[in-house]
Design a protein around this motif. Sequence first.
Motif, PDB file in Angstrom:
ATOM      1  N   ARG A  72      10.067  12.231   9.485  1.00 30.79           N
ATOM      2  CA  ARG A  72      10.084  13.696   9.492  1.00 30.79           C
ATOM      3  C   ARG A  72      10.718  14.280   8.233  1.00 30.79           C
ATOM      4  O   ARG A  72      10.444  15.422   7.879  1.00 30.79           O
ATOM      5  CB  ARG A  72      10.818  14.203  10.727  1.00 30.79           C
ATOM      6  N   ILE A  73      11.562  13.516   7.557  1.00 32.66           N
ATOM      7  CA  ILE A  73      12.257  14.035   6.367  1.00 32.66           C
ATOM      8  C   ILE A  73      11.281  14.341   5.233  1.00 32.66           C
ATOM      9  O   ILE A  73      11.271  15.463   4.711  1.00 32.66           O
ATOM     10  CB  ILE A  73      13.348  13.044   5.917  1.00 32.66           C
ATOM     11  N   PRO A  74      10.420  13.415   4.814  1.00 28.47           N
ATOM     12  CA  PRO A  74       9.469  13.747   3.740  1.00 28.47           C
ATOM     13  C   PRO A  74       8.282  14.575   4.211  1.00 28.47           C
ATOM     14  O   PRO A  74       7.660  15.277   3.412  1.00 28.47           O
ATOM     15  CB  PRO A  74       9.011  12.376   3.242  1.00 28.47           C
ATOM     16  N   VAL A  75       7.948  14.488   5.503  1.00 29.19           N
ATOM     17  CA  VAL A  75       6.767  15.193   6.005  1.00 29.19           C
ATOM     18  C   VAL A  75       6.908  16.698   5.825  1.00 29.19           C
ATOM     19  O   VAL A  75       5.937  17.391   5.515  1.00 29.19           O
ATOM     20  CB  VAL A  75       6.518  14.842   7.492  1.00 29.19           C
ATOM     21  N   GLY A  76       8.125  17.227   5.997  1.00 27.90           N
ATOM     22  CA  GLY A  76       8.337  18.663   5.839  1.00 27.90           C
ATOM     23  C   GLY A  76       7.875  19.181   4.490  1.00 27.90           C
ATOM     24  O   GLY A  76       7.248  20.249   4.399  1.00 27.90           O
ATOM     25  N   LYS A  77       8.127  18.434   3.433  1.00 26.71           N
ATOM     26  CA  LYS A  77       7.699  18.837   2.089  1.00 26.71           C
ATOM     27  C   LYS A  77       6.207  18.588   1.896  1.00 26.71           C
ATOM     28  O   LYS A  77       5.509  19.398   1.274  1.00 26.71           O
ATOM     29  CB  LYS A  77       8.501  18.077   1.033  1.00 26.71           C
ATOM     30  N   LEU A  78       5.720  17.484   2.417  1.00 27.88           N
ATOM     31  CA  LEU A  78       4.303  17.146   2.256  1.00 27.88           C
ATOM     32  C   LEU A  78       3.394  18.149   2.964  1.00 27.88           C
ATOM     33  O   LEU A  78       2.256  18.359   2.550  1.00 27.88           O
ATOM     34  CB  LEU A  78       4.048  15.746   2.799  1.00 27.88           C
ATOM     35  N   LEU A  79       3.882  18.783   4.008  1.00 26.82           N
ATOM     36  CA  LEU A  79       3.081  19.769   4.731  1.00 26.82           C
ATOM     37  C   LEU A  79       2.687  20.938   3.838  1.00 26.82           C
ATOM     38  O   LEU A  79       1.571  21.456   3.917  1.00 26.82           O
ATOM     39  CB  LEU A  79       3.862  20.287   5.949  1.00 26.82           C
ATOM     40  N   ASP A  80       3.614  21.360   2.987  1.00 26.99           N
ATOM     41  CA  ASP A  80       3.328  22.474   2.078  1.00 26.99           C
ATOM     42  C   ASP A  80       2.505  22.028   0.877  1.00 26.99           C
ATOM     43  O   ASP A  80       1.864  22.848   0.224  1.00 26.99           O
ATOM     44  CB  ASP A  80       4.636  23.107   1.599  1.00 26.99           C
ATOM     45  N   THR A  81       2.544  20.747   0.576  1.00 25.51           N
ATOM     46  CA  THR A  81       1.803  20.232  -0.576  1.00 25.51           C
ATOM     47  C   THR A  81       0.348  19.936  -0.230  1.00 25.51           C
ATOM     48  O   THR A  81      -0.570  20.286  -0.984  1.00 25.51           O
ATOM     49  CB  THR A  81       2.480  18.958  -1.111  1.00 25.51           C
ATOM     50  N   TYR A  82       0.124  19.289   0.903  1.00 24.23           N
ATOM     51  CA  TYR A  82      -1.219  18.838   1.250  1.00 24.23           C
ATOM     52  C   TYR A  82      -1.841  19.583   2.432  1.00 24.23           C
ATOM     53  O   TYR A  82      -3.023  19.407   2.702  1.00 24.23           O
ATOM     54  CB  TYR A  82      -1.192  17.333   1.558  1.00 24.23           C
ATOM     55  N   GLY A  83      -1.056  20.377   3.138  1.00 17.28           N
ATOM     56  CA  GLY A  83      -1.587  21.107   4.274  1.00 17.28           C
ATOM     57  C   GLY A  83      -1.305  20.416   5.596  1.00 17.28           C
ATOM     58  O   GLY A  83      -1.101  19.207   5.655  1.00 17.28           O
ATOM     59  N   ARG A  84      -1.302  21.215   6.661  1.00 15.99           N
ATOM     60  CA  ARG A  84      -0.952  20.689   7.977  1.00 15.99           C
ATOM     61  C   ARG A  84      -2.008  19.724   8.527  1.00 15.99           C
ATOM     62  O   ARG A  84      -1.693  18.671   9.073  1.00 15.99           O
ATOM     63  CB  ARG A  84      -0.793  21.845   8.970  1.00 15.99           C
ATOM     64  N   LYS A  85      -3.272  20.086   8.375  1.00 15.55           N
ATOM     65  CA  LYS A  85      -4.345  19.311   8.994  1.00 15.55           C
ATOM     66  C   LYS A  85      -4.448  17.911   8.407  1.00 15.55           C
ATOM     67  O   LYS A  85      -4.677  16.936   9.132  1.00 15.55           O
ATOM     68  CB  LYS A  85      -5.673  20.060   8.835  1.00 15.55           C
ATOM     69  N   LYS A  86      -4.276  17.784   7.104  1.00 16.03           N
ATOM     70  CA  LYS A  86      -4.333  16.466   6.478  1.00 16.03           C
ATOM     71  C   LYS A  86      -3.234  15.556   7.014  1.00 16.03           C
ATOM     72  O   LYS A  86      -3.458  14.363   7.247  1.00 16.03           O
ATOM     73  CB  LYS A  86      -4.213  16.593   4.961  1.00 16.03           C
ATOM     74  N   LEU A  87      -2.048  16.121   7.224  1.00 13.91           N
ATOM     75  CA  LEU A  87      -0.948  15.315   7.744  1.00 13.91           C
ATOM     76  C   LEU A  87      -1.174  14.941   9.205  1.00 13.91           C
ATOM     77  O   LEU A  87      -0.766  13.858   9.646  1.00 13.91           O
ATOM     78  CB  LEU A  87       0.378  16.065   7.587  1.00 13.91           C
ATOM     79  N   ILE A  88      -1.837  15.827   9.953  1.00 13.66           N
ATOM     80  CA  ILE A  88      -2.197  15.475  11.331  1.00 13.66           C
ATOM     81  C   ILE A  88      -3.163  14.300  11.330  1.00 13.66           C
ATOM     82  O   ILE A  88      -3.014  13.345  12.100  1.00 13.66           O
ATOM     83  CB  ILE A  88      -2.821  16.684  12.058  1.00 13.66           C
TER      84      ILE A  88
END
Length: 212
Positions: free
Chosen positions: A82-98
């Motif tokens: 969850r620590i890096p995911v918070g930043k990656l969400l704004d970089t790549y978008g929510r759907k890609k991370l899902i």
Amino acid sequence: MMQNNQQSLDKVKGAVSTQSRDTDQRLFTKDFIILMMINFLVMTAVTTQMGTLPLYVTHLGGNSIMSGLVVGIWGLAALCARIPVGKLLDTYGRKKLIFIGLAILMADFSMLIFYSTIASLIVLRALQGIGNGTQSTSVATMVADKLPKQKLSIGLGYFSISQTLPAAIGPAIGLVVVENFGFQSLFYFSLSLICLAFVLSFFVKDKVDCKN
């Protein structure tokens, strides 16, 4: 007459504007319902193992310490993810991370079917924690994005049902499946839930701009 026409036009615009605001304030939109279903399916797949994995470790010849490690490493891996995911969400978008989180979970449950050693179980449980931490953070963030600001607290309260209900029924479902069909059937069952969640994720729209 022109004045009457202008007044009529203003009324129409006002009605359209009011209708638009009412639509924007809807809580149970299609995306919100789908995201709840995704979270419910994933959490059910995960919680079915909470009461069964210690039995599986014993079945493989492990002891109570190994059982504790198998159960505990999942939470630790999810927390770290969850620590890096918070930043990656704004970089790549929510759907890609899902997608990424669900893909990790599909791979994890697939390998659980074929690998049956304690060492592989520990590694796969850690991988499962990473996948779940990624998808759950992404889904919750997208839900918060899509909820009307005035109904954010209510919406998050409803969304929490998709987490608490699996926690209540998942362990019981897992024990029933294991007792009647065995551990391999449990992994197939969990994998089918994750695959269904993955298919549903295609129908969610991600409107948040990202840096990429």
